[in-house]
Design an enzyme around this catalytic site. Structure first.
Site, PDB file in Angstrom:
ATOM      1  N   HIS A 188       0.825  -1.230   0.000  1.00  0.00           N
ATOM      2  CA  HIS A 188       0.000   0.000   0.000  1.00  0.00           C
ATOM      3  C   HIS A 188       0.851   1.268   0.000  1.00  0.00           C
ATOM      4  CE1 HIS A 188      -3.468  -2.559   0.874  1.00  0.00           C
ATOM      5  NE2 HIS A 188      -2.638  -3.182   1.688  1.00  0.00           N
ATOM      6  N   SER A 312      17.195  15.893 -19.825  1.00  0.00           N
ATOM      7  CA  SER A 312      16.142  16.873 -20.056  1.00  0.00           C
ATOM      8  C   SER A 312      16.733  17.994 -20.909  1.00  0.00           C
ATOM      9  CB  SER A 312      15.683  17.422 -18.704  1.00  0.00           C
ATOM     10  OG  SER A 312      15.150  18.712 -18.854  1.00  0.00           O
TER      11      SER A 312
END
Ligand SMILES: O=C(O)C[C@H](Nc1ncnc2c1ncn2[C@@H]1O[C@H](COP(=O)(O)O)[C@@H](O)[C@H]1O)C(=O)O
Length: 480
Positions: A188, A312
């Site tokens: 979770h 990038s």
């Protein structure tokens, strides 16, 4: 006002029409930027290779009928004639593609074009008198289903499976390497019982391998039984011949499994089965990508920068996990196509409709995007380093994960008859739920529980990094 006349090579906007350039510019990425990764499939699943398989099936049917003396007056061919017929397949090239296209422009029927293409070559082989034997008693689907089955079988066995096995071997090797590297797990998304990085990778290798084992056992079915699967034309022409036996030995001789009972079309159920297995493989691979991507994101893996490459365009510090992102996208596209093929190919109205013909033309695209996903994951995995320090730091900051170990050991002590071991879960919950606990606090807590000496020593010696159960052994035992 005089208007400038535009050539067909110019768009209304005045731009050059890229669609009219030679050599032709690809519409899809598989034939463009991704050609190096997916191009191998052209030999098995392109329209040209389908046509080559059609020629192959027609030629072998011709030879088989002669060898089986399936019709009165038919005799075995000489070795030279058989070699000559098979050379039509071996020599099939770009010129053959162009010639077939020319014939098809007239026939407007792709399989009929193949029949004429072979017919044109019979005189030079001294076989003109047997022109009527080409495509004898066949419906086009007799040729198509066998051609597709052969192309798909080769694509799976010679291209897709080797690539997929290479990927699984890479995941298994990483699993072995990291089998003893402890890692905080996150059920979770929350800190949970630690594992090892290798064991988590081994789960993927194991899952992917299960799918590969299924795929390796695929039944590639084929039929050759005429226009509605009844051998009607065959029997009308030669009633004394055992046509089902001839059909079976032909299909099996091609290396396929014989389907004895069909409509005009082979029912394609085996294709649907195969595509669902490959789609499942893609989805497990997708799960591997998203997990590795997330581990990269929290720093568990460092990406080794490629010399000269840019992460990038504006943020110079970045190394982006683009291989895994590309693989995700391509696995998804492959799955969509495979799902559509699997769902639609199993349906054909009455004795046939032609929807399968049009959708099967995309089988290569579905395989191509899967190959691309596989190739990108292999490349991505090759450029990962495990950040063991960070993994260890994270474990050290989450001592509360030992709560499970302590409460379970207390239960065992209680079962063995030790007093004072009541409410172990609740006591650990009070200590750990929502609280940060360090090693000292945990050991102090363990010391105050009244455990047997052996249990107390065992638990006090435990750290989150050591609480990995049998993870390492599981990798050794089950992940090969
Ligand atoms: O043996 C036969 O041909 C029997 C015939 N059924 C057909 N079976 C197989 N192919 C056929 C069939 N019909 C057409 N065509 C030809 O299929 C081609 C379809 O092209 P596309 O739409 O691009 O997938 C395109 O080349 C079509 O001409 C029937 O009437 O039952």
């Amino acid at each position: 006002m005089k208007t400038m006349s535009k050539t067909p090579h110019t768009l209304p906007s005045g731009r050059v029409a890229l669609s009219q350039q030679t050599p032709p510019i690809a519409l899809g990425p598989l034939d463009g930027r991704y050609r190096p990764q997916a191009g191998i499939l052209v030999d098995y699943l392109s329209e040209a290779s389908l046509n080559r398989e059609r020629v192959h099936v027609e030629v072998e049917w011709f030879i088989h009928l002669c060898e089986q003396r399936a019709l009165p007056g038919l005799e075995s061919l000489t070795q030279d004639q058989k070699d000559g017929l098979r050379a039509i397949v071996a020599d099939f090239d770009a010129q053959s593609v162009a010639e077939l296209a020319e014939i098809e422009a007239v026939t407007v029927h792709d399989v009929k074009a193949v029949e004429y293409y072979i017919g044109r070559r019979l005189p030079e082989l001294g076989l003109e008198h047997l022109k009527a034997l080409v495509h004898f008693a066949c419906t086009s689907e007799d040729i198509n289903n066998l051609s597709y089955a052969l192309g798909i079988k080769d694509a799976v066995q010679d291209a897709w499976l080797p690539a997929a096995r290479k990927l699984v071997a890479a995941v298994s090797a990483m699993a072995q390497e990291a089998k003893a590297t402890p890692m905080l797990s996150r059920t979770h998304g929350q800190p949970a019982t630690p594992t090892t990085l290798g064991k988590e990778l081994a789960v993927f290798a194991h899952r992917l391998n299960r799918q590969l084992n299924r795929i390796a056992k695929t039944e590639f079915l084929g039929k050759i039984n005429g226009a509605t699967g009844t051998f009607a034309a065959h029997v009308a022409a030669a009633p004394d011949t055992d046509w089902p036996a001839i059909s079976r030995s032909f299909v099996e001789g091609l290396g396929l499994d014989w389907n004895p009972l069909t409509t005009q079309i082979e029912s394609h159920d085996w294709q649907a089965e195969l595509y669902s297995d490959i789609a499942r493989f893609n989805r497990i691979l997708h799960n591997l990508c998203t997990d590795v991507w997330s581990y990269i994101s929290i720093g568990y893996f460092q990406q080794i920068p490629v010399e000269g490459a840019t992460g990038s365009s504006t943020m110079p510090h970045k190394v982006n996990p683009i291989r895994f992102e590309n693989a995700e996208a391509n696995a998804e596209i492959s799955c969509s196509l495979l799902d559509t093929l699997g769902a639609t190919l199993v349906t054909s109205r009455w004795q046939r409709d032609l929807t399968d013909s049009s959708s099967q033309r995309n089988i290569g695209v579905a395989f191509g995007h899967s190959m691309l996903a596989i190739s990108n994951v292999v490349k991505g995995l090759e450029r990962l380093d495990v950040a063991e320090d960070l993994l260890a730091e994270d474990l050290d900051e989450n001592w509360e994960v030992l709560g499970e170990a302590v409460q379970t050991a207390m239960r065992a002590e209680a079962i063995a008859g030790r007093e004072g071991m009541d409410n172990p879960y609740e006591r650990l919950k009070e200590l750990t739920r929502g609280h940060r606990v360090d090693g000292e606090r945990m050991r102090e807590f363990i010391g105050g529980l009244g455990l047997s000496d052996a249990a107390e020593q065992r638990l006090k010696g435990l750290t989150p990094g050591q609480y990995t159960g049998l993870a390492e052994q599981l990798v050794d035992r089950y992940a090969n």
